[in-house]
Design a protein around this motif. Structure first.
Motif, mmCIF file in Angstrom:
data_model
loop_
_atom_site.group_PDB
_atom_site.id
_atom_site.type_symbol
_atom_site.label_atom_id
_atom_site.label_comp_id
_atom_site.label_asym_id
_atom_site.label_seq_id
_atom_site.Cartn_x
_atom_site.Cartn_y
_atom_site.Cartn_z
ATOM 1 N N UNK A 32 0.813 -1.217 0.000
ATOM 2 C CA UNK A 32 0.000 0.000 0.000
ATOM 3 C C UNK A 32 0.848 1.270 0.000
ATOM 4 N N UNK A 33 2.173 1.118 -0.078
ATOM 5 C CA UNK A 33 3.104 2.259 -0.156
ATOM 6 C C UNK A 33 2.933 3.218 1.019
ATOM 7 N N UNK A 34 2.915 2.675 2.233
ATOM 8 C CA UNK A 34 2.794 3.494 3.435
ATOM 9 C C UNK A 34 4.144 4.057 3.850
ATOM 10 N N UNK A 35 4.105 5.110 4.668
ATOM 11 C CA UNK A 35 5.348 5.669 5.188
ATOM 12 C C UNK A 35 5.791 4.884 6.424
ATOM 13 N N UNK A 36 6.874 5.351 7.052
ATOM 14 C CA UNK A 36 7.438 4.619 8.178
ATOM 15 C C UNK A 36 6.461 4.445 9.323
ATOM 16 N N UNK A 37 5.709 5.496 9.642
ATOM 17 C CA UNK A 37 4.733 5.388 10.726
ATOM 18 C C UNK A 37 3.642 4.383 10.368
ATOM 19 N N UNK A 38 3.204 4.422 9.130
ATOM 20 C CA UNK A 38 2.188 3.472 8.686
ATOM 21 C C UNK A 38 2.667 2.034 8.780
ATOM 22 N N UNK A 39 3.941 1.827 8.468
ATOM 23 C CA UNK A 39 4.512 0.472 8.570
ATOM 24 C C UNK A 39 4.434 -0.031 10.002
ATOM 25 N N UNK A 40 4.855 0.794 10.950
ATOM 26 C CA UNK A 40 4.871 0.373 12.356
ATOM 27 C C UNK A 40 3.459 0.127 12.864
ATOM 28 N N UNK A 41 2.532 1.020 12.507
ATOM 29 C CA UNK A 41 1.142 0.844 12.944
ATOM 30 C C UNK A 41 0.575 -0.458 12.396
ATOM 31 N N UNK A 42 0.759 -0.697 11.097
ATOM 32 C CA UNK A 42 0.170 -1.888 10.481
ATOM 33 C C UNK A 42 0.829 -3.164 10.996
ATOM 34 N N UNK A 43 2.164 -3.141 11.146
ATOM 35 C CA UNK A 43 2.853 -4.310 11.695
ATOM 36 C C UNK A 43 2.380 -4.596 13.121
ATOM 37 N N UNK A 44 2.156 -3.546 13.903
ATOM 38 C CA UNK A 44 1.769 -3.721 15.312
ATOM 39 C C UNK A 44 0.353 -4.256 15.455
ATOM 40 N N UNK A 45 -0.602 -3.643 14.746
ATOM 41 C CA UNK A 45 -1.985 -4.097 14.912
ATOM 42 C C UNK A 45 -2.156 -5.524 14.380
ATOM 43 N N UNK A 46 -1.405 -5.862 13.337
ATOM 44 C CA UNK A 46 -1.473 -7.231 12.825
ATOM 45 C C UNK A 46 -0.904 -8.212 13.832
ATOM 46 N N UNK A 47 0.188 -7.805 14.486
ATOM 47 C CA UNK A 47 0.914 -8.707 15.386
ATOM 48 C C UNK A 47 0.224 -8.899 16.729
ATOM 49 N N UNK A 48 -0.400 -7.857 17.273
ATOM 50 C CA UNK A 48 -0.930 -7.954 18.639
ATOM 51 C C UNK A 48 -2.448 -7.905 18.712
ATOM 52 N N UNK A 49 -3.121 -7.705 17.581
ATOM 53 C CA UNK A 49 -4.578 -7.556 17.611
ATOM 54 C C UNK A 49 -5.293 -8.794 18.129
ATOM 55 N N UNK A 50 -4.929 -9.964 17.611
ATOM 56 C CA UNK A 50 -5.604 -11.189 18.018
ATOM 57 C C UNK A 50 -5.360 -11.549 19.467
ATOM 58 N N UNK A 51 -4.112 -11.420 19.915
ATOM 59 C CA UNK A 51 -3.792 -11.731 21.307
ATOM 60 C C UNK A 51 -4.433 -10.766 22.280
#
Length: 212
Positions: A32-51
C-alpha cells in the motif's frame, strides 16, 4: 508441564506469532506504499490484535502491556522485512500469504492453550484460538481496504478449528504436550497452505446469477 514451563511456552509462541504477523503487516504496508509510521502501525496491529482480543475476553492482563520484548520483536521483524524489500524491490503476494499462514498457526495454538490453561471449555478454547489467529489479519486488511482473508473463499478460520481439534485429540490420547503442539501447528499451517495452492473452500451457495 509445570506452571513455569507453561508460561515460558506461552511467551515463546507469542513471540513467534508476533514476529511472523509483523512481517505480514509490513508486507501489506509495502504493497500500500505506506510511510514509516504506517509500517509500524500496520505491523503492530497485525501482530498484537488477536492476542489482545483473546486476553480481554479471558479477563487477563493484555500480554504486551508489561513486556516490551513484543515491541522489540515487531520492530526487528519490520526492519528486516523493510531491508529485504529495499533490496529486492518487488512484492510477491505469496510471501504475504505464507507469512500470514505461519502467524495463523502460531497464534491459533497460543490462543487455544492459553484459554485451556485458564479454565475454558474445549469448544470455547477452539473459538478463542481461532479468534487469536484471525483477528490481527482482519484488522490489517480492513485498515488497508482489502477483503479480509478470513472472508475469502479459501479455507482460513476453518484451518484453525482443525488445528485446535487435533490438539485436543492429542491431549485426549495423553500424548506429550510437544507432540500435540507440533500436530496443531502443522495441521493449521499445512491445511492453510494447501487451501491456497488448490483453492480448497467450503461451498455454501450454488453459483447463480446476480439478482436485484
Amino acid at each position: 508441564m509445570n506452571e513455569n514451563n507453561m508460561n515460558e511456552w506461552f511467551h515463546w509462541i507469542d513471540l513467534a506469532g508476533v514476529g511472523v504477523f509483523a512481517v505480514s503487516g509490513t508486507l501489506m504496508a509495502f504493497k500500500k506504499q505506506m510511510d514509516g509510521f504506517g509500517v509500524i502501525v500496520l505491523a503492530s496491529v497485525t501482530a498484537i490484535g488477536g492476542g489482545t482480543l483473546r486476553d480481554m475476553i479471558l479477563d487477563l492482563p493484555v500480554f504486551w502491556v508489561r513486556d516490551p520484548s513484543f515491541f522489540y520483536v515487531i520492530l526487528l521483524a519490520a526492519l528486516c522485512t523493510i531491508i529485504w524489500l529495499r533490496i529486492s524491490h518487488r512484492f510477491p503476494l505469496r510471501y504475504l500469504l505464507v507469512a500470514d499462514a505461519f502467524g495463523l498457526a502460531f497464534f491459533n495454538l497460543m490462543g487455544l492453550q492459553k484459554a485451556l490453561a485458564y479454565g475454558a471449555s474445549p469448544f470455547v478454547a477452539i473459538a478463542l484460538g481461532t479468534m487469536t489467529g484471525v483477528f490481527g489479519g482482519l484488522i490489517r486488511d480492513v485498515i488497508c481496504r482489502e477483503v479480509p482473508l478470513v472472508l475469502k473463499s479459501e479455507l482460513y478460520a476453518t484451518t484453525c478449528i482443525a488445528g485446535g481439534a487435533i490438539y485436543l485429540l492429542g491431549q485426549w490420547l495423553s500424548l506429550p504436550d510437544l507432540y500435540c503442539m507440533l500436530a496443531a501447528v502443522l495441521t493449521t499451517l499445512l491445511s492453510r497452505l494447501f487451501a491456497m495452492k488448490w483453492h480448497w473452500h467450503l461451498p455454501v451457495f450454488d453459483n447463480h446469477p446476480n439478482s436485484d
